[in-house]
Scaffold this motif. Structure first.
Motif, PDB file in Angstrom:
ATOM      1  N   PRO A 169     -61.674  20.131  65.936  1.00 50.07           N
ATOM      2  CA  PRO A 169     -61.773  21.245  64.984  1.00 50.07           C
ATOM      3  C   PRO A 169     -60.551  22.169  65.000  1.00 50.07           C
ATOM      4  O   PRO A 169     -60.215  22.753  66.026  1.00 50.07           O
ATOM      5  N   VAL A 170     -59.899  22.252  63.870  1.00 49.12           N
ATOM      6  CA  VAL A 170     -58.742  23.129  63.667  1.00 49.12           C
ATOM      7  C   VAL A 170     -58.914  23.798  62.313  1.00 49.12           C
ATOM      8  O   VAL A 170     -59.402  23.177  61.362  1.00 49.12           O
ATOM      9  N   ASP A 171     -58.517  25.047  62.196  1.00 47.97           N
ATOM     10  CA  ASP A 171     -58.686  25.767  60.938  1.00 47.97           C
ATOM     11  C   ASP A 171     -57.528  25.570  59.968  1.00 47.97           C
ATOM     12  O   ASP A 171     -57.729  25.505  58.756  1.00 47.97           O
ATOM     13  N   ALA A 172     -56.305  25.495  60.498  1.00 46.44           N
ATOM     14  CA  ALA A 172     -55.146  25.405  59.613  1.00 46.44           C
ATOM     15  C   ALA A 172     -53.925  24.979  60.417  1.00 46.44           C
ATOM     16  O   ALA A 172     -53.941  24.943  61.655  1.00 46.44           O
ATOM     17  N   MET A 173     -52.863  24.659  59.682  1.00 46.19           N
ATOM     18  CA  MET A 173     -51.591  24.305  60.313  1.00 46.19           C
ATOM     19  C   MET A 173     -50.448  24.913  59.503  1.00 46.19           C
ATOM     20  O   MET A 173     -50.500  24.963  58.272  1.00 46.19           O
ATOM     21  N   ILE A 174     -49.440  25.373  60.198  1.00 48.08           N
ATOM     22  CA  ILE A 174     -48.243  25.892  59.555  1.00 48.08           C
ATOM     23  C   ILE A 174     -47.021  25.261  60.215  1.00 48.08           C
ATOM     24  O   ILE A 174     -46.970  25.156  61.443  1.00 48.08           O
ATOM     25  N   VAL A 175     -46.083  24.787  59.421  1.00 49.54           N
ATOM     26  CA  VAL A 175     -44.826  24.249  59.928  1.00 49.54           C
ATOM     27  C   VAL A 175     -43.731  25.243  59.551  1.00 49.54           C
ATOM     28  O   VAL A 175     -43.431  25.431  58.374  1.00 49.54           O
ATOM     29  N   ILE A 176     -43.160  25.903  60.567  1.00 50.93           N
ATOM     30  CA  ILE A 176     -42.198  26.964  60.316  1.00 50.93           C
ATOM     31  C   ILE A 176     -41.142  26.995  61.409  1.00 50.93           C
ATOM     32  O   ILE A 176     -41.476  27.217  62.566  1.00 50.93           O
ATOM     33  N   PRO A 177     -39.887  26.728  61.091  1.00 50.47           N
ATOM     34  CA  PRO A 177     -39.416  26.251  59.797  1.00 50.47           C
ATOM     35  C   PRO A 177     -39.722  24.763  59.635  1.00 50.47           C
ATOM     36  O   PRO A 177     -39.941  24.057  60.607  1.00 50.47           O
ATOM     37  N   CYS A 178     -39.715  24.318  58.382  1.00 52.09           N
ATOM     38  CA  CYS A 178     -39.967  22.911  58.075  1.00 52.09           C
ATOM     39  C   CYS A 178     -38.689  22.295  57.518  1.00 52.09           C
ATOM     40  O   CYS A 178     -38.195  22.724  56.476  1.00 52.09           O
ATOM     41  N   SER A 179     -38.145  21.322  58.213  1.00 55.45           N
ATOM     42  CA  SER A 179     -36.941  20.640  57.734  1.00 55.45           C
ATOM     43  C   SER A 179     -37.301  19.706  56.588  1.00 55.45           C
ATOM     44  O   SER A 179     -38.458  19.324  56.411  1.00 55.45           O
ATOM     45  N   VAL A 180     -36.297  19.301  55.817  1.00 53.99           N
ATOM     46  CA  VAL A 180     -36.576  18.376  54.715  1.00 53.99           C
ATOM     47  C   VAL A 180     -36.957  16.992  55.252  1.00 53.99           C
ATOM     48  O   VAL A 180     -37.689  16.250  54.593  1.00 53.99           O
ATOM     49  N   LYS A 181     -36.489  16.655  56.440  1.00 53.02           N
ATOM     50  CA  LYS A 181     -36.907  15.392  57.049  1.00 53.02           C
ATOM     51  C   LYS A 181     -38.411  15.412  57.324  1.00 53.02           C
ATOM     52  O   LYS A 181     -39.130  14.448  57.001  1.00 53.02           O
ATOM     53  N   THR A 182     -38.883  16.505  57.895  1.00 56.00           N
ATOM     54  CA  THR A 182     -40.307  16.640  58.171  1.00 56.00           C
ATOM     55  C   THR A 182     -41.104  16.714  56.877  1.00 56.00           C
ATOM     56  O   THR A 182     -42.175  16.110  56.758  1.00 56.00           O
ATOM     57  N   LEU A 183     -40.596  17.448  55.903  1.00 53.10           N
ATOM     58  CA  LEU A 183     -41.234  17.512  54.586  1.00 53.10           C
ATOM     59  C   LEU A 183     -41.408  16.115  53.998  1.00 53.10           C
ATOM     60  O   LEU A 183     -42.489  15.757  53.529  1.00 53.10           O
ATOM     61  N   GLY A 184     -40.321  15.323  54.026  1.00 55.26           N
ATOM     62  CA  GLY A 184     -40.374  13.983  53.466  1.00 55.26           C
ATOM     63  C   GLY A 184     -41.365  13.086  54.183  1.00 55.26           C
ATOM     64  O   GLY A 184     -42.086  12.310  53.552  1.00 55.26           O
ATOM     65  N   ALA A 185     -41.409  13.214  55.512  1.00 58.22           N
ATOM     66  CA  ALA A 185     -42.337  12.397  56.288  1.00 58.22           C
ATOM     67  C   ALA A 185     -43.785  12.771  55.981  1.00 58.22           C
ATOM     68  O   ALA A 185     -44.655  11.901  55.835  1.00 58.22           O
ATOM     69  N   ILE A 186     -44.053  14.070  55.860  1.00 57.16           N
ATOM     70  CA  ILE A 186     -45.412  14.517  55.535  1.00 57.16           C
ATOM     71  C   ILE A 186     -45.806  14.055  54.134  1.00 57.16           C
ATOM     72  O   ILE A 186     -46.912  13.574  53.898  1.00 57.16           O
ATOM     73  N   ALA A 187     -44.872  14.177  53.199  1.00 57.75           N
ATOM     74  CA  ALA A 187     -45.148  13.793  51.811  1.00 57.75           C
ATOM     75  C   ALA A 187     -45.450  12.302  51.685  1.00 57.75           C
ATOM     76  O   ALA A 187     -46.269  11.888  50.859  1.00 57.75           O
ATOM     77  N   SER A 188     -44.784  11.501  52.524  1.00 59.70           N
ATOM     78  CA  SER A 188     -44.955  10.048  52.439  1.00 59.70           C
ATOM     79  C   SER A 188     -46.015   9.518  53.394  1.00 59.70           C
ATOM     80  O   SER A 188     -46.366   8.332  53.342  1.00 59.70           O
ATOM     81  N   GLY A 189     -46.509  10.369  54.288  1.00 57.28           N
ATOM     82  CA  GLY A 189     -47.546   9.949  55.231  1.00 57.28           C
ATOM     83  C   GLY A 189     -47.034   9.086  56.360  1.00 57.28           C
ATOM     84  O   GLY A 189     -47.809   8.357  56.991  1.00 57.28           O
ATOM     85  N   VAL A 190     -45.734   9.173  56.660  1.00 55.57           N
ATOM     86  CA  VAL A 190     -45.146   8.374  57.750  1.00 55.57           C
ATOM     87  C   VAL A 190     -45.310   9.155  59.054  1.00 55.57           C
ATOM     88  O   VAL A 190     -44.479   9.983  59.418  1.00 55.57           O
ATOM     89  N   SER A 191     -46.388   8.895  59.765  1.00 57.49           N
ATOM     90  CA  SER A 191     -46.733   9.675  60.961  1.00 57.49           C
ATOM     91  C   SER A 191     -46.133   9.064  62.224  1.00 57.49           C
ATOM     92  O   SER A 191     -46.843   8.529  63.078  1.00 57.49           O
ATOM     93  N   GLU A 192     -44.829   9.191  62.366  1.00 52.35           N
ATOM     94  CA  GLU A 192     -44.154   8.592  63.517  1.00 52.35           C
ATOM     95  C   GLU A 192     -44.115   9.523  64.716  1.00 52.35           C
ATOM     96  O   GLU A 192     -43.646   9.128  65.790  1.00 52.35           O
ATOM     97  N   ASN A 193     -44.588  10.768  64.559  1.00 52.32           N
ATOM     98  CA  ASN A 193     -44.641  11.704  65.676  1.00 52.32           C
ATOM     99  C   ASN A 193     -45.861  12.598  65.503  1.00 52.32           C
ATOM    100  O   ASN A 193     -46.541  12.576  64.457  1.00 52.32           O
ATOM    101  N   LEU A 194     -46.166  13.393  66.527  1.00 46.27           N
ATOM    102  CA  LEU A 194     -47.388  14.195  66.494  1.00 46.27           C
ATOM    103  C   LEU A 194     -47.329  15.290  65.442  1.00 46.27           C
ATOM    104  O   LEU A 194     -48.350  15.613  64.820  1.00 46.27           O
TER     105      LEU A 194
END
Length: 217
Positions: free
Chosen positions: A81-106
């Protein structure tokens, strides 16, 4: 779309990636701690390298610190159970991975879990200028439920220091996950707006620019 948060969150994941903005991450963790939120932290190797350059003395404080590569961590499962998540700062590499669903790290896996469980995910993307690939990744992330909140400074608050700028950015980002920071009130309108509504109790009702914390002309 993400489910709206009812009430203040009790457990929040904070992801810190390698974009510039170490001060934003540090302040986010501080304010979440002050609000009594249980913080689960993931810091990428690139983020630690950036922090060593930008804020050598900075520390990332949290109740639980997860290894960036630990895909078996509690927050890698939607059953935790978690309420929310924030990525700050978020690099474009991380953005791209999240957008594509490539979960290569935690960090990316936790974001993916946040989305699939329809929880609130805020991505404070830090990059400029932006090419079309960046913009498309933002659109994709938005379409699957994330909130894109670039850490842009606001000048209507009349910041007097870099700390003021950081505080305003972080307070605005945290408000998106239901954490309201004392001392960071919402915009109440211009003096003219207050006069038109007849609400003389609003800030700036005297009609001067300085009442809003802005320099007079």
């Amino acid at each position: 779309m993400n489910t709206p948060i009812a009430g203040a969150p009790r457990r929040v994941i904070v992801g810190v990636s390698g974009a510039t903005g170490t001060a934003l991450a540090v302040r986010t963790l501080q304010l979440l701690g002050a609000a009594g939120v249980e913080r689960h932290l993931i810091v990428s190797p690139s983020a630690r390298r950036t922090a060593a350059y930008e804020m050598p003395e900075a520390t990332f404080d949290a109740e639980v610190v997860h290894s960036f590569r630990d895909i078996g961590a509690s927050i890698a499962s939607g059953s935790y159970p978690v309420d929310a998540m924030i990525v700050i700062p978020c690099s474009v590499k991380t953005l791209g991975a999240i957008a594509s669903g490539v979960s290569e790290n935690l960090l990316v896996r936790a974001a993916d879990v946040t989305l699939k469980e329809r929880r609130r995910l805020v991505l404070c993307v830090r990059e400029t200028p932006l090419h079309l690939g960046h913009l498309r990744a933002m659109v994709t992330a938005t379409e699957i439920g994330a909130i894109i909140a670039p850490p842009m400074p606001a000048f209507y608050s009349a910041p007097e220091s870099l700390d003021d700028v950081v505080d305003h950015i972080v307070a605005r980002a945290l408000s998106l996950i239901g954490v309201h920071v004392p001392g960071a009130p919402p915009w109440q309108g211009t003096p003219a707006s207050a006069a038109r509504t007849g609400d003389q109790s609003q800030p700036g009702s005297e009609g001067s620019a300085t009442a809003l914390g802005r320099p007079s002309r």
